[in-house]
Motif scaffolding. Structure first.
Motif, short mmCIF file in Angstrom:
data_model
loop_
_atom_site.label_atom_id
_atom_site.label_comp_id
_atom_site.label_asym_id
_atom_site.label_seq_id
_atom_site.Cartn_x
_atom_site.Cartn_y
_atom_site.Cartn_z
N VAL A 17 16.58 13.66 31.17
CA VAL A 17 16.55 12.86 29.94
C VAL A 17 16.99 13.70 28.74
O VAL A 17 17.80 13.24 27.92
N MET A 18 16.49 14.92 28.64
CA MET A 18 16.87 15.78 27.51
C MET A 18 18.36 16.08 27.53
O MET A 18 19.02 16.08 26.49
N ASP A 19 18.92 16.31 28.71
CA ASP A 19 20.37 16.55 28.81
C ASP A 19 21.15 15.32 28.33
O ASP A 19 22.12 15.44 27.58
N GLN A 20 20.73 14.13 28.77
CA GLN A 20 21.40 12.90 28.34
C GLN A 20 21.31 12.72 26.83
O GLN A 20 22.30 12.41 26.17
N HIS A 24 24.26 12.67 23.81
CA HIS A 24 24.40 11.62 22.79
C HIS A 24 24.31 12.21 21.38
O HIS A 24 25.08 11.83 20.49
N LEU A 25 23.39 13.14 21.18
CA LEU A 25 23.27 13.78 19.86
C LEU A 25 24.56 14.50 19.50
O LEU A 25 25.01 14.45 18.35
N MET A 107 15.10 9.66 18.32
CA MET A 107 14.18 8.56 18.58
C MET A 107 14.93 7.32 19.07
O MET A 107 14.45 6.60 19.95
N THR A 108 16.10 7.07 18.50
CA THR A 108 16.91 5.93 18.95
C THR A 108 17.31 6.10 20.41
O THR A 108 17.18 5.16 21.21
N TRP A 109 17.78 7.29 20.77
CA TRP A 109 18.19 7.53 22.15
C TRP A 109 16.98 7.55 23.08
O TRP A 109 17.09 7.12 24.24
N SER A 110 15.85 8.00 22.63
CA SER A 110 14.63 7.97 23.44
C SER A 110 14.23 6.52 23.74
O SER A 110 13.83 6.20 24.87
N ALA A 111 14.33 5.67 22.73
CA ALA A 111 14.02 4.25 22.93
C ALA A 111 15.00 3.63 23.93
O ALA A 111 14.61 2.78 24.75
N ASP A 112 16.26 4.07 23.88
CA ASP A 112 17.26 3.58 24.83
C ASP A 112 16.87 3.98 26.26
O ASP A 112 17.00 3.18 27.19
N VAL A 113 16.40 5.20 26.44
CA VAL A 113 15.95 5.66 27.76
C VAL A 113 14.81 4.77 28.25
O VAL A 113 14.81 4.30 29.39
#
Length: 152
Positions: A17-20, A24-25, A107-113
């Protein structure tokens, strides 16, 4: 799957998840952010600033290592130093607008996950997973304070 591999699966999931998210970042203009920076961002985002000593304590590193991290983040525009309100010898570190923008994107990408996970296993199972993980953290916290920091 054999019993006893759950900690490894949690670690692999976190890493994937952190790599993904970092991919994105980077695409969002934050290519200079490293995973280690996220631990400092998380700590600073929950307070009105912190000293390098407080950051070092939270991260489990030396004061010198924390000062180097702050220097690096300051050069990149993610944090700023300002006078400590009560101690003239200390400086406070706080997030800049760029630091907060990075957190917002994270936070946006975390919500996407989480949304993808809900699609994969169902919203109810995801809620159960979240609840179970919270119980594991509460149980571990009975023996010692559990903080989000690098453990390597």
């Amino acid at each position: 799957m054999p019993h006893g591999d759950l900690p490894a699966l949690l670690a692999l999931t976190c890493r994937a998840v952190m790599d993904q998210i970092h991919d994105h970042l980077a695409a969002d203009g934050f290519a200079d952010v490293r995973p280690a920076h996220g631990f400092a961002f998380q700590f600073l985002s929950h307070r009105d600033g912190a000293t390098a000593v407080e950051l070092a304590d939270h991260l489990g590193v030396t004061k010198q290592a924390a000062a180097q991290l702050v220097d690096d983040l300051e050069k990149r525009g993610y944090v700023e130093r300002h006078p400590h309100p009560a101690d003239r010898r200390s400086r406070m570190v706080s997030l800049t607008a760029r630091g907060w923008q990075c957190i917002d994107r994270f936070m946006t990408w975390s919500a996407d996950v989480e949304s993808r996970w809900a699609t994969l296993i169902g919203a109810g199972q995801l809620d159960q997973l979240r609840g179970g993980l919270l119980e594991f953290v509460r149980d571990a916290s009975r023996e010692r304070q559990v903080t989000l920091r690098p453990v390597w």
